[in-house]
Write an enzyme that holds these catalytic residues in place. Structure first.
Site, PDB file in Angstrom:
ATOM      1  N   ASN A 383      45.052  27.600  53.279  1.00 18.29           N
ATOM      2  CA  ASN A 383      44.829  27.927  54.671  1.00 18.29           C
ATOM      3  C   ASN A 383      46.206  28.769  55.351  1.00 18.29           C
ATOM      4  O   ASN A 383      46.128  29.601  55.775  1.00 18.29           O
ATOM      5  CB  ASN A 383      44.537  26.475  55.337  1.00 18.29           C
ATOM      6  N   ASP A 384      47.198  27.944  55.508  1.00 19.25           N
ATOM      7  CA  ASP A 384      48.386  28.275  56.061  1.00 19.25           C
ATOM      8  C   ASP A 384      48.972  29.653  55.696  1.00 19.25           C
ATOM      9  O   ASP A 384      49.342  30.701  56.297  1.00 19.25           O
ATOM     10  CB  ASP A 384      49.520  27.334  56.158  1.00 19.25           C
TER      11      ASP A 384
END
Length: 457
Positions: A383-384
């Site tokens: 995600n990040d």
């Protein structure tokens, strides 16, 4: 064993450690390097046992058997997702061993001796105790025995300042011949200092602190070697300390944050751990059949793996999917972010377990330009490391962090359990973009469904 034989043994072990470190720099030679390093450690233990305390050989052998058994069991049972926790514990054990050596030496001499020897012993107690308590707390955070969020209490800054002042004061008093109680006080204050160092750290900063504590453990061994007059310990500790500091710096650069900011956590700035609340913004999702069509008729697919892949233990299923795509003539490559997962090289090792050819694992600087030519970016459990907020949202916890350019692909597919944010605790705009499709579910189950759907095309 004669003094000459011992010196040759130490030299052989030192050479093994250096060659091992060189071998670990390449996947092709990593296994051999690891074996050479283990052989060097065995030679070192044998020589020290025969030279230093031959009268305690039975106890030493018993300790080796117990420690070896624990090591074998840990190596067999610890999963890749828990590897950072094991590294943290190893760091702590190294720090504790160094501190205990210095404490025993000071107790045996009654705090008397050369000033430089006493000063190094005091330093060993300080840095070893910090390493031990900090590593244990890091393990607890990663194991979720305590919250992974930054922990701050009122008055923490002055308490930390007092702890630093107390440790320095005790460290200065030890070399001038103070009672042993001062040394014990130094150890306890340093243990508290280690906790204060790690408490304000959370999220993706924790693996970086593991690397830093690894460097500390090496420094502890080096100082212990000076206390004991053992050249081999100085060589081994220097190698660990130097490589650990270099790795820490590289990881900090990969996060786009300063080492000072990471070391002092919430004292210096925001952690990379924020909210864990799911967003309620709309997204476009699809089933395995639709995603399979997108992947099966693509010319080029780039896979961006993350911690979710490791948690689901889905690396073998991912390999099955990519093999099936390649049989259909699709070019598949893997985009590896430096801090994907929970420790450096986490994704590399995970994919190596599934026999993914290493040449397909591309570092971020190499793979990023290729996203523009990819038909699909398949983000699995990450995600990040693909969040555009890293370069579009000043003030974001990840602002300035280099990311994988998944947004440049013609289409983006996310395999996620839910819309829960990553460690940064911020929404990912890429999830809501017009090119993005989500497939919800456990990564292993989703990938297995995709394999079946691609085969059915």
């Amino acid at each position: 064993m004669t003094a000459t034989g011992a010196s040759l043994g130490y030299l052989l072990a030192s050479v093994c450690f250096i060659v091992a470190l060189k071998g670990l720099s390449s996947p092709k030679s990593a296994r051999l390097g690891n074996a050479i390093g283990a052989a060097g450690a065995l030679v070192a233990v044998v020589v020290v046992s025969l030279v230093a305390r031959p009268d305690r050989l039975a106890l030493i052998l018993l300790a080796i058997l117990v420690g070896g058994a624990i090591g074998v069991i840990a190596a067999e049972r610890v999963r890749m997702t828990a590897m950072p926790q094991m590294v943290a514990l190893f760091n702590g054990v190294g720090g504790a061993a160094g501190a205990l050596v210095a404490l025993l030496e000071l107790a045996e001499t009654g705090g008397r001796g050369d000033v430089d020897q006493l000063a190094v012993a005091a330093f060993t107690v300080l840095i070893g105790s910090v390493t031990f308590s900090g590593s244990v707390l890091t393990f607890a955070k990663l194991q979720e025995l305590v919250t992974g969020r930054p922990l701050i209490f009122p008055g923490m800054r002055p308490v930390a300042a007092l702890a630093v002042a107390g440790a320095l004061a005790a460290g200065i008093l030890v070399p001038i011949g103070t009672p042993l109680v001062v040394v014990v006080l130094l150890a306890f204050v340093s243990l508290g200092l280690g906790l204060l160092l790690v408490l304000p750290v959370g999220g993706a900063d924790v693996p970086i602190v593991i690397s830093l504590l690894n460097a500390f453990s090496g420094i502890t061994v080096t100082a212990s070697g000076y206390v004991l007059g053992n050249v081999l310990m100085i060589v081994a500790g220097t190698l660990v300390g130097a490589s650990g500091m270099l790795l820490t710096k590289l990881m900090a650069n990969a996060m786009g944050r300063s080492l000072v900011n990471i070391m002092f956590g919430a004292f210096a700035g925001p952690s990379t751990l924020g909210s864990t609340v799911e967003t309620d913004r709309p997204v476009r999702s699809a089933g395995p059949a639709d995603i399979a069509i997108l992947l099966g008729y693509a010319r080029k697919v780039i896979v961006a793996p993350g911690y979710g892949l490791a948690v689901a233990q889905a690396q073998h299923t991912l390999r099955d999917l990519t093999d099936e795509l390649e049989r259909r003539g699709v070019t598949v490559e893997y985009a590896i972010h430096p801090v994907a997962g929970r420790m450096p090289g986490h994704m590399n090792v995970l994919l190596a377990e599934a026999d993914v050819p290493y040449h397909k694992l591309k570092e971020m600087s190499v793979i990023n330009p290729e996203f523009r030519t990819a038909d699909v970016a398949l983000v699995v459990g990450a995600n990040d490391v693909v969040n555009p907020a890293a370069h579009t949202t000043p003030g974001s916890p990840i602002y300035g962090m280099p990311i994988l350019a998944a947004e440049d692909a013609a289409a983006i597919v996310f395999l996620k359990r839910s819309l829960r944010p990553g460690f940064a605790g911020i929404d990912n705009e890429l999830l809501h973009g017009p090119k993005t499709t989500l497939l919800f579910g456990d990564a292993k189950d989703s990938l297995a469904n995709l394999v079946a759907a691609v085969k059915a095309l």
